[in-house]
Design an enzyme around this catalytic site. Structure first.
Site, PDB file in Angstrom:
ATOM      1  CD  GLU A   1     -20.297 103.504  76.125  1.00 56.10           C
ATOM      2  OE1 GLU A   1     -19.652 104.061  75.217  1.00 56.10           O
ATOM      3  OE2 GLU A   1     -19.796 102.640  76.884  1.00 56.10           O
TER       4      GLU A   1
ATOM      5  NE  ARG B   1     -18.870 104.200  68.539  1.00 57.15           N
ATOM      6  CZ  ARG B   1     -18.326 103.051  68.914  1.00 57.15           C
ATOM      7  NH1 ARG B   1     -18.623 101.936  68.241  1.00 57.15           N
ATOM      8  NH2 ARG B   1     -17.514 102.991  69.947  1.00 57.15           N
TER       9      ARG B   1
ATOM     10  CE  LYS C   1     -14.158 103.182  75.924  1.00 56.91           C
ATOM     11  NZ  LYS C   1     -15.007 103.925  74.957  1.00 56.91           N
TER      12      LYS C   1
END
Length: 220
Positions: free
Chosen positions: A46, A50, A134
Site C-alpha cells: 500500500e 502522504r 480497515k
C-alpha cells in the site's frame, strides 16, 4: 450494491495476510522498497498518499515491478480515488469511511478498505455494501478485544487492522478468523530506507511472514 471479492487479492491474503505501507517521495526508492518487501515474501503493498510524489511512486512500482499487487492508501476524496486508479492502483485504502468514495469504488468493482473504528461506522459500511473494512487505528481503537466484539456482531464482516500493528502483536490479530490481513509501517522503517538499507526491509518482511504463518495456525 455489495462488494465483490477480488480473487487475486483474496488469494494473496490467504498466502500472506500482510500489507506493508510504503511512504516515499522518490520513485526509485519506492521501487527498491517494494522489491525488498517482495524478496522477503510480501507481494501486496500500500503506497500512502502522504508525500507530493506519492502517486508517481505508486505508478513507478506498478510499471517497474512484477508480481506485486499495488494499492493506494490515505485516499480521502473521489478525485483522489479517480487519480490513483487511472495511474494503476489495484485497490484503495482510506483512513475513514466516506460514502461517496466507497460508492465510487463499489460501482467500479474496485476493492476498498475504508477505515472504521466504531460499531456505528462498521454498520454504516455494511449498509453501503462493504464486507471488508480497515480497522484503524487498531491499537488505539481497542485492539484485539474490540475486534472480537465487532466480529461477534458483524459476523460476515472481515477486517484489516492497521495502526499500532508490530512484529510483537501481529500474531494476536492474525489468529482472529475475521481478520483478512494486517497493515503496517513497521516493515518499512524510515531510517533504514533513508540509509538505503533495504536488506533490513527484506529481513523484517521474512520475519513477518514467519509470524503470519504461525499466527494463522494458532487461529485454526
Amino acid at each position: 450494491m455489495t462488494e465483490k471479492i477480488d480473487l487475486k487479492l483474496d488469494h494473496a491474503f490467504q498466502d500472506v495476510p500482510i500489507v506493508p505501507l510504503i511512504q516515499a517521495d522518490d520513485p526509485t526508492v519506492a521501487i527498491a522498497t517494494a522489491n525488498a518487501l517482495q524478496e522477503g515474501g510480501l507481494h501486496v503493498v500500500e503506497v500512502v498518499l502522504r508525500t507530493d510524489a506519492a502517486v508517481d511512486c505508486m505508478e513507478a512500482i506498478v510499471n517497474e515491478t512484477s508480481g506485486i499487487i499495488v494499492g493506494a492508501g490515505t485516499v480521502l476524496t473521489d478525485d483522489q480515488a479517480e487519480q490513483v486508479l487511472s495511474r494503476g492502483a489495484q485497490f484503495i485504502v482510506s483512513p475513514g469511511l466516506v460514502d461517496s468514495v466507497a460508492q465510487y469504488c463499489l460501482e467500479r468493482s474496485v476493492p476498498i478498505f475504508a477505515g472504521t473504528m466504531t460499531a456505528g461506522e462498521v454498520q454504516r459500511a455494511y449498509a453501503l455494501g462493504l464486507r471488508t473494512v480497515k480497522f484503524f487505528p487498531a491499537k488505539l481503537a481497542g485492539g484485539v478485544p474490540m475486534l472480537k466484539a465487532l466480529s461477534s456482531v458483524f459476523r460476515d464482516m472481515r477486517f484489516m487492522p492497521t495502526g499500532g500493528i508490530s512484529a510483537d502483536n501481529l500474531h494476536e490479530f492474525l489468529a482472529m478468523p475475521s481478520v483478512v490481513a494486517c497493515g503496517g509501517s513497521w516493515l518499512t522503517p524510515a531510517k533504514a530506507i533513508e540509509q538505503g538499507d533495504f536488506e533490513t526491509v527484506t529481513r523484517l518482511a521474512k520475519e513477518a511472514v514467519a509470524v503470519a504463518n504461525n499466527g494463522r495456525k494458532a487461529g485454526n
